[in-house]
Design an enzyme around this catalytic site. Structure first.
Site, PDB file in Angstrom:
ATOM      1  N   LYS A  80       0.858  -1.197   0.000  1.00  0.00           N
ATOM      2  CA  LYS A  80       0.000   0.000   0.000  1.00  0.00           C
ATOM      3  C   LYS A  80       0.883   1.231   0.000  1.00  0.00           C
ATOM      4  O   LYS A  80       1.966   1.222   0.601  1.00  0.00           O
ATOM      5  CB  LYS A  80      -0.870   0.017   1.266  1.00  0.00           C
ATOM      6  CG  LYS A  80      -2.102   0.857   1.158  1.00  0.00           C
ATOM      7  CD  LYS A  80      -3.243   0.089   0.535  1.00  0.00           C
ATOM      8  CE  LYS A  80      -4.490   0.919   0.377  1.00  0.00           C
ATOM      9  NZ  LYS A  80      -5.614   0.140  -0.155  1.00  0.00           N
ATOM     10  N   GLY A 178     -19.875   7.187  -0.366  1.00  0.00           N
ATOM     11  CA  GLY A 178     -18.934   7.574  -1.408  1.00  0.00           C
ATOM     12  C   GLY A 178     -19.056   6.646  -2.603  1.00  0.00           C
ATOM     13  O   GLY A 178     -20.136   6.108  -2.901  1.00  0.00           O
ATOM     14  N   VAL A 180     -18.178   3.607  -3.101  1.00  0.00           N
ATOM     15  CA  VAL A 180     -18.682   2.254  -2.803  1.00  0.00           C
ATOM     16  C   VAL A 180     -20.075   2.323  -2.178  1.00  0.00           C
ATOM     17  O   VAL A 180     -21.011   1.653  -2.625  1.00  0.00           O
ATOM     18  CB  VAL A 180     -17.710   1.508  -1.854  1.00  0.00           C
ATOM     19  CG1 VAL A 180     -18.279   0.148  -1.457  1.00  0.00           C
ATOM     20  CG2 VAL A 180     -16.339   1.340  -2.510  1.00  0.00           C
TER      21      VAL A 180
HETATM   22  P1  NAI Z   1     -14.984   7.691  -0.874  1.00  0.00           P
HETATM   23  O1  NAI Z   1     -13.957   8.659  -0.434  1.00  0.00           O
HETATM   24  O2  NAI Z   1     -15.560   7.784  -2.238  1.00  0.00           O
HETATM   25  O3  NAI Z   1     -16.221   7.698   0.150  1.00  0.00           O
HETATM   26  C1  NAI Z   1     -16.095   7.765   1.533  1.00  0.00           C
HETATM   27  C2  NAI Z   1     -17.357   8.440   2.038  1.00  0.00           C
HETATM   28  O4  NAI Z   1     -17.355   8.362   3.470  1.00  0.00           O
HETATM   29  C3  NAI Z   1     -17.439   9.924   1.679  1.00  0.00           C
HETATM   30  O5  NAI Z   1     -18.710  10.215   1.132  1.00  0.00           O
HETATM   31  C4  NAI Z   1     -17.228  10.632   3.013  1.00  0.00           C
HETATM   32  O6  NAI Z   1     -17.911  11.872   3.115  1.00  0.00           O
HETATM   33  C5  NAI Z   1     -17.795   9.613   3.977  1.00  0.00           C
HETATM   34  N1  NAI Z   1     -17.323   9.710   5.357  1.00  0.00           N
HETATM   35  C6  NAI Z   1     -16.099  10.019   5.818  1.00  0.00           C
HETATM   36  N2  NAI Z   1     -16.064   9.949   7.155  1.00  0.00           N
HETATM   37  C7  NAI Z   1     -17.307   9.591   7.541  1.00  0.00           C
HETATM   38  C8  NAI Z   1     -17.908   9.322   8.815  1.00  0.00           C
HETATM   39  N3  NAI Z   1     -17.224   9.434   9.948  1.00  0.00           N
HETATM   40  N4  NAI Z   1     -19.199   8.943   8.845  1.00  0.00           N
HETATM   41  C9  NAI Z   1     -19.911   8.819   7.699  1.00  0.00           C
HETATM   42  N5  NAI Z   1     -19.393   9.060   6.480  1.00  0.00           N
HETATM   43  C10 NAI Z   1     -18.112   9.436   6.410  1.00  0.00           C
HETATM   44  O7  NAI Z   1     -14.333   6.245  -0.622  1.00  0.00           O
HETATM   45  P2  NAI Z   1     -14.745   4.844  -1.275  1.00  0.00           P
HETATM   46  O8  NAI Z   1     -13.940   4.608  -2.479  1.00  0.00           O
HETATM   47  O9  NAI Z   1     -16.236   4.754  -1.342  1.00  0.00           O
HETATM   48  O10 NAI Z   1     -14.209   3.842  -0.165  1.00  0.00           O
HETATM   49  C11 NAI Z   1     -14.908   3.661   1.042  1.00  0.00           C
HETATM   50  C12 NAI Z   1     -14.170   2.633   1.889  1.00  0.00           C
HETATM   51  O11 NAI Z   1     -14.052   1.413   1.151  1.00  0.00           O
HETATM   52  C13 NAI Z   1     -12.736   3.024   2.260  1.00  0.00           C
HETATM   53  O12 NAI Z   1     -12.443   2.522   3.543  1.00  0.00           O
HETATM   54  C14 NAI Z   1     -11.887   2.312   1.222  1.00  0.00           C
HETATM   55  O13 NAI Z   1     -10.580   2.046   1.686  1.00  0.00           O
HETATM   56  C15 NAI Z   1     -12.671   1.046   1.051  1.00  0.00           C
HETATM   57  N6  NAI Z   1     -12.455   0.386  -0.221  1.00  0.00           N
HETATM   58  C16 NAI Z   1     -12.747   1.026  -1.382  1.00  0.00           C
HETATM   59  C17 NAI Z   1     -12.558   0.374  -2.598  1.00  0.00           C
HETATM   60  C18 NAI Z   1     -12.957   1.005  -3.893  1.00  0.00           C
HETATM   61  O14 NAI Z   1     -13.036   0.269  -4.896  1.00  0.00           O
HETATM   62  N7  NAI Z   1     -13.213   2.307  -3.936  1.00  0.00           N
HETATM   63  C19 NAI Z   1     -11.967  -0.973  -2.658  1.00  0.00           C
HETATM   64  C20 NAI Z   1     -11.762  -1.584  -1.358  1.00  0.00           C
HETATM   65  C21 NAI Z   1     -11.967  -0.901  -0.202  1.00  0.00           C
END
Ligand code: NAI
Length: 347
Positions: A80, A178, A180
């Site tokens: 990572k 977000g 996902v």
């Molecule tokens: P993203 O950045 O698009 O979405 C994250 C969302 O969480 C944002 O809308 C943000 O405002 C919200 N957020 C942040 N802190 C918060 C809280 N305390 N309470 C509620 N909402 C909060 O990220 P993404 O890509 O959707 O990833 C989400 C999770 O999934 C991360 O932990 C990431 O590491 C994991 N992940 C993502 C993958 C992908 O394909 N994008 C693959 C594998 C894991």
């Protein structure tokens, strides 16, 4: 190999720190294991409170990638990269190209892609300096591009395996909307689920309300909601305090590092909560990224992501049969897969 420094993660093969004064780039690449192949895992870009916090994130996430890739049956190890989000003088495009040069110096021991805070545009800049990168725009018929639809699909399948019976009329609490979380909500809504959501960004919560009729709750309350499933899809994890307050008997989401410490797995077991280990549920993204890197088709990605259902069942049933927390059962399975390959190579 580095000695174990913290109970939250174990031995890593290599850690590289880098800074680039001209662009403001600074960060760390952690290679946890190359036992099964080059260390693959995305590049996270966010504001960290300290260098220690960033290093700890890279170490934990890279170990998670080793386990995720092993359990997903991918021919890669775990790594990572973490980049500190910088101030206004940060030259983003040039910084990501400089990051590409750091990746290239590792000669293929680390393969990068997107993670939180990085996009296809950033990875295109990385690709100008190295070929050890995926998450680029897809070529026709082949895997590629944004991995989040595959991650969301895998989480949906994992959730369906952990909470069988379908979602029609069933309440699901979704934390984080977000890339996902929002796609997961769309699948759950299509299956008839009643959604309760929270996001730090009000706009996102309002979007889920208007698209899926979701009920919005404050971010500090979402884990307490009386629901069939609590789905973490933001950053950070459950700790002793929030586990005590959990309102759902099943936890399954896309977020990495859902448990603040490995011991929280035992706390969930004590409370009778079924937890799908994060890296088993969210492997869809890396499955897509690796297929892109290897020039494979989206059909293959679909087949591999669909195998998440069987893996979740195996892990949940194995953990119940041995009365162990699911995270420990899955970690041991991953370690076993990694050491068998090592032993085979030594033979
Ligand atoms: P993203 O950045 O698009 O979405 C994250 C969302 O969480 C944002 O809308 C943000 O405002 C919200 N957020 C942040 N802190 C918060 C809280 N305390 N309470 C509620 N909402 C909060 O990220 P993404 O890509 O959707 O990833 C989400 C999770 O999934 C991360 O932990 C990431 O590491 C994991 N992940 C993502 C993958 C992908 O394909 N994008 C693959 C594998 C894991």
């Amino acid at each position: 190999m580095l000695a174990q420094a913290n109970k939250n993660y174990d031995y890593h093969e290599e850690i590289v720190f880098f800074t680039h004064s001209e662009t403001g780039l600074a960060g760390v690449i952690a290679i946890h294991s190359t036992a099964l192949g080059p260390a693959a895992g995305g590049c996270r870009c966010k504001a960290y409170l300290s260098a220690d916090e960033a290093l700890s994130d890279a170490l934990r996430l890279s170990q998670g990638m080793s386990f995720k890739n092993a359990v997903a049956g991918l021919p890669v190890g775990g790594g990572k990269a973490v980049i500190f989000e910088m101030g206004p003088s940060y030259l983003r495009e040039a910084a990501f190209e400089a990051f590409g040069r750091e990746v290239d110096k590792l000669g293929g021991r680390y393969l990068t892609a997107e993670d939180v805070g990085t996009s296809v545009v950033d990875l295109c800049a990385v690709a100008r300096a190295t070929r050890y990168v995926a998450g680029l725009p897809p070529k026709s018929g082949l895997a590629g591009g944004d991995p989040s639809p595959w991650t969301a699909r895998g989480v949906f399948l994992a959730m369906s395996a952990a909470a069988p019976g379908g979602f029609n009329g069933v309440r699901v609490a979704v934390q984080g909307l977000g890339a996902v979380g929002m796609k997961l909500c769309a699948m759950l809504s299509e299956s008839g689920a009643s959604l309760v959501v929270a996001d730090a960004d009000t706009e996102r919560a309002l979007e889920a309300k208007s698209r899926f009729g979701a009920t919005i709750v404050p971010i500090h309350a979402i884990h307490k909601i009386d629901a069939a499933v609590f789905s973490p899809n933001a950053l950070g994890g459950l700790s002793a305090d929030t586990i005590a307050e959990l309102g759902a008997p099943v936890v399954c989401g896309g977020a990495n590092n859902q448990l603040a410490t490995p011991a929280d797995g035992a706390r969930l077991l004590e409370r009778g909560v079924t937890h799908v280990p994060d890296y088993v549920a969210n492997a869809g993204g890396i499955i897509n990224v690796m297929a892109e890197y290897l020039g494979e088709t989206t059909d293959l990605v679909e087949q591999r992501v669909d195998q998440i259902t069987g893996r979740v069942r195996t892990i949940l049933e194995g953990a119940v049969a041995t009365r162990r927390p699911t995270n420990e059962f899955a970690d041991d399975l991953a370690r076993d897969l990694m050491s068998r390959k090592r032993l085979k190579a030594l033979a």
